[in-house]
Write a protein that holds these residues in place. Structure first.
Motif, PDB file in Angstrom:
ATOM      1  N   ALA A  36       0.833  -1.209   0.000  1.00  0.00           N
ATOM      2  CA  ALA A  36       0.000   0.000   0.000  1.00  0.00           C
ATOM      3  C   ALA A  36       0.868   1.259   0.000  1.00  0.00           C
ATOM      4  O   ALA A  36       0.591   2.212  -0.736  1.00  0.00           O
ATOM      5  N   LEU A  37       1.934   1.263   0.797  1.00  0.00           N
ATOM      6  CA  LEU A  37       2.817   2.426   0.852  1.00  0.00           C
ATOM      7  C   LEU A  37       3.503   2.633  -0.497  1.00  0.00           C
ATOM      8  O   LEU A  37       3.619   3.769  -0.975  1.00  0.00           O
ATOM      9  N   ALA A  38       3.937   1.560  -1.136  1.00  0.00           N
ATOM     10  CA  ALA A  38       4.555   1.671  -2.458  1.00  0.00           C
ATOM     11  C   ALA A  38       3.559   2.228  -3.481  1.00  0.00           C
ATOM     12  O   ALA A  38       3.916   3.079  -4.309  1.00  0.00           O
ATOM     13  N   ASP A  39       2.311   1.784  -3.402  1.00  0.00           N
ATOM     14  CA  ASP A  39       1.285   2.297  -4.316  1.00  0.00           C
ATOM     15  C   ASP A  39       1.011   3.779  -4.057  1.00  0.00           C
ATOM     16  O   ASP A  39       0.848   4.565  -5.001  1.00  0.00           O
ATOM     17  N   LEU A  40       0.947   4.182  -2.789  1.00  0.00           N
ATOM     18  CA  LEU A  40       0.744   5.600  -2.463  1.00  0.00           C
ATOM     19  C   LEU A  40       1.917   6.436  -2.977  1.00  0.00           C
ATOM     20  O   LEU A  40       1.716   7.555  -3.468  1.00  0.00           O
ATOM     21  N   ALA A  41       3.125   5.910  -2.864  1.00  0.00           N
ATOM     22  CA  ALA A  41       4.299   6.634  -3.364  1.00  0.00           C
ATOM     23  C   ALA A  41       4.218   6.804  -4.880  1.00  0.00           C
ATOM     24  O   ALA A  41       4.572   7.866  -5.409  1.00  0.00           O
ATOM     25  N   ARG A  42       3.726   5.790  -5.587  1.00  0.00           N
ATOM     26  CA  ARG A  42       3.547   5.913  -7.044  1.00  0.00           C
ATOM     27  C   ARG A  42       2.504   6.989  -7.354  1.00  0.00           C
ATOM     28  O   ARG A  42       2.691   7.795  -8.267  1.00  0.00           O
ATOM     29  N   LEU A  43       1.412   6.995  -6.622  1.00  0.00           N
ATOM     30  CA  LEU A  43       0.376   8.007  -6.838  1.00  0.00           C
ATOM     31  C   LEU A  43       0.909   9.406  -6.514  1.00  0.00           C
ATOM     32  O   LEU A  43       0.529  10.383  -7.171  1.00  0.00           O
ATOM     33  N   ALA A  44       1.779   9.505  -5.532  1.00  0.00           N
ATOM     34  CA  ALA A  44       2.356  10.801  -5.156  1.00  0.00           C
ATOM     35  C   ALA A  44       3.194  11.382  -6.293  1.00  0.00           C
ATOM     36  O   ALA A  44       3.358  12.594  -6.390  1.00  0.00           O
ATOM     37  N   ARG A  45       3.713  10.529  -7.165  1.00  0.00           N
ATOM     38  CA  ARG A  45       4.519  10.990  -8.300  1.00  0.00           C
ATOM     39  C   ARG A  45       3.676  11.254  -9.542  1.00  0.00           C
ATOM     40  O   ARG A  45       4.184  11.754 -10.553  1.00  0.00           O
ATOM     41  N   ALA A  46       2.393  10.927  -9.497  1.00  0.00           N
ATOM     42  CA  ALA A  46       1.522  11.075 -10.662  1.00  0.00           C
ATOM     43  C   ALA A  46       1.163  12.544 -10.878  1.00  0.00           C
ATOM     44  O   ALA A  46       1.267  13.369  -9.974  1.00  0.00           O
ATOM     45  N   THR A  47       0.747  12.845 -12.087  1.00  0.00           N
ATOM     46  CA  THR A  47       0.269  14.194 -12.392  1.00  0.00           C
ATOM     47  C   THR A  47      -1.149  14.105 -12.917  1.00  0.00           C
ATOM     48  O   THR A  47      -1.547  13.106 -13.531  1.00  0.00           O
ATOM     49  N   ALA A  48      -1.895  15.168 -12.671  1.00  0.00           N
ATOM     50  CA  ALA A  48      -3.298  15.212 -13.074  1.00  0.00           C
ATOM     51  C   ALA A  48      -3.402  15.259 -14.593  1.00  0.00           C
ATOM     52  O   ALA A  48      -2.581  15.869 -15.261  1.00  0.00           O
ATOM     53  N   GLN A  49      -4.426  14.599 -15.095  1.00  0.00           N
ATOM     54  CA  GLN A  49      -4.685  14.665 -16.533  1.00  0.00           C
ATOM     55  C   GLN A  49      -5.822  15.640 -16.765  1.00  0.00           C
ATOM     56  O   GLN A  49      -6.569  15.962 -15.851  1.00  0.00           O
ATOM     57  N   ASP A  50      -5.924  16.110 -17.995  1.00  0.00           N
ATOM     58  CA  ASP A  50      -7.055  16.964 -18.330  1.00  0.00           C
ATOM     59  C   ASP A  50      -8.325  16.137 -18.216  1.00  0.00           C
ATOM     60  O   ASP A  50      -8.283  14.933 -18.068  1.00  0.00           O
ATOM     61  N   ASP A  51      -9.444  16.816 -18.305  1.00  0.00           N
ATOM     62  CA  ASP A  51     -10.719  16.125 -18.122  1.00  0.00           C
ATOM     63  C   ASP A  51     -10.830  14.884 -18.991  1.00  0.00           C
ATOM     64  O   ASP A  51     -10.346  14.842 -20.119  1.00  0.00           O
ATOM     65  N   GLY A  52     -11.470  13.879 -18.431  1.00  0.00           N
ATOM     66  CA  GLY A  52     -11.653  12.618 -19.125  1.00  0.00           C
ATOM     67  C   GLY A  52     -13.121  12.293 -19.259  1.00  0.00           C
ATOM     68  O   GLY A  52     -13.979  13.160 -19.168  1.00  0.00           O
ATOM     69  N   ASP A  53     -13.393  11.011 -19.402  1.00  0.00           N
ATOM     70  CA  ASP A  53     -14.755  10.557 -19.596  1.00  0.00           C
ATOM     71  C   ASP A  53     -15.260   9.847 -18.341  1.00  0.00           C
ATOM     72  O   ASP A  53     -14.628   9.889 -17.288  1.00  0.00           O
ATOM     73  N   GLU A  54     -16.402   9.183 -18.480  1.00  0.00           N
ATOM     74  CA  GLU A  54     -17.001   8.494 -17.332  1.00  0.00           C
ATOM     75  C   GLU A  54     -16.096   7.395 -16.786  1.00  0.00           C
ATOM     76  O   GLU A  54     -16.082   7.152 -15.584  1.00  0.00           O
ATOM     77  N   GLU A  55     -15.350   6.734 -17.682  1.00  0.00           N
ATOM     78  CA  GLU A  55     -14.416   5.703 -17.213  1.00  0.00           C
ATOM     79  C   GLU A  55     -13.347   6.308 -16.312  1.00  0.00           C
ATOM     80  O   GLU A  55     -12.970   5.721 -15.305  1.00  0.00           O
ATOM     81  N   ASP A  56     -12.862   7.495 -16.697  1.00  0.00           N
ATOM     82  CA  ASP A  56     -11.850   8.172 -15.885  1.00  0.00           C
ATOM     83  C   ASP A  56     -12.437   8.587 -14.537  1.00  0.00           C
ATOM     84  O   ASP A  56     -11.767   8.524 -13.511  1.00  0.00           O
ATOM     85  N   GLU A  57     -13.688   9.032 -14.549  1.00  0.00           N
ATOM     86  CA  GLU A  57     -14.381   9.399 -13.305  1.00  0.00           C
ATOM     87  C   GLU A  57     -14.474   8.186 -12.384  1.00  0.00           C
ATOM     88  O   GLU A  57     -14.204   8.278 -11.189  1.00  0.00           O
ATOM     89  N   ALA A  58     -14.857   7.047 -12.949  1.00  0.00           N
ATOM     90  CA  ALA A  58     -14.985   5.823 -12.153  1.00  0.00           C
ATOM     91  C   ALA A  58     -13.620   5.391 -11.620  1.00  0.00           C
ATOM     92  O   ALA A  58     -13.495   4.972 -10.462  1.00  0.00           O
ATOM     93  N   ALA A  59     -12.583   5.516 -12.453  1.00  0.00           N
ATOM     94  CA  ALA A  59     -11.236   5.133 -12.031  1.00  0.00           C
ATOM     95  C   ALA A  59     -10.776   6.029 -10.874  1.00  0.00           C
ATOM     96  O   ALA A  59     -10.188   5.537  -9.901  1.00  0.00           O
TER      97      ALA A  59
END
Length: 181
Positions: A128-151
């Motif tokens: 879980a900590l490794a996954d949170l660290a990966r998310l901490a390095r992520a960047t926001a994407q421009d608006d997406g679709d309903e699949e992106d909302e669900a994700a």
């Protein structure tokens, strides 16, 4: 259900007034990481999370003091009622995902401060900590679709559960070990 978090706009304003160059979501993630890692929930949490001993303790009743009290209560809630301080569904996908990644950055940094370099984690906690660290390095994407909302909704739920798992591994387990000794 434990106390609700103050509104995001209140926390943003409190951050500006305190001279913090940190978004509200990142500060809340830092507070959660600090608490999950076993950090002291006392009045000087802000100085510890921000690694700035010159920061005063939040004034009683202030948005930051209420943020700390509600977050501490939510971590102790047996119904796993932890909320993340992120924008609601009215905000754009980019704003919400960016705030979630900010939250993760705050969490990972402060968790490391509180838990140390080699925390006692379960296999699930390590993952879980490794996954949170990966998310901490992520960047926001421009608006997406309903699949992106669900994700995004799934990722947000994962982050919430990961924070609770790490709190169980570090803060609750340490308390339990101390009671046994």
């Amino acid at each position: 259900m434990p106390d609700s978090l103050p509104h995001m706009s209140e926390v943003e304003q409190a951050c500006r007034e305190a001279g913090l160059a940190t978004p509200a979501s990142e500060l809340h993630g830092g507070l959660c990481g600090w608490l999950a890692g076993g950090g002291d929930a006392g009045g000087h949490w802000l100085a510890r999370v921000m690694v700035d001993d010159s920061l005063p303790a939040p004034a009683a009743g202030s948005a930051l003091a209420r943020l700390q009290a509600a977050t501490s209560a939510q971590f102790e809630d047996r119904d796993f009622g932890l909320e993340l301080l992120v924008p609601d569904e009215e905000a754009s996908l980019a704003e919400r995902s960016g705030a979630l990644f900010d939250w993760c950055r705050g969490f990972v940094g402060a968790f490391g401060l509180a838990a140390g370099s080699e925390p006692r984690l379960s296999d699930e906690g390590t993952e879980a900590l490794a996954d949170l660290a990966r998310l901490a390095r992520a960047t926001a994407q421009d608006d997406g679709d309903e699949e992106d909302e669900a994700a995004l909704a799934e990722i947000e739920e994962f982050v919430r559960v990961a924070a609770l798992l790490l709190h169980g591994d570090c803060a609750l387990a340490a308390r339990h070990r101390n009671r046994l000794n």
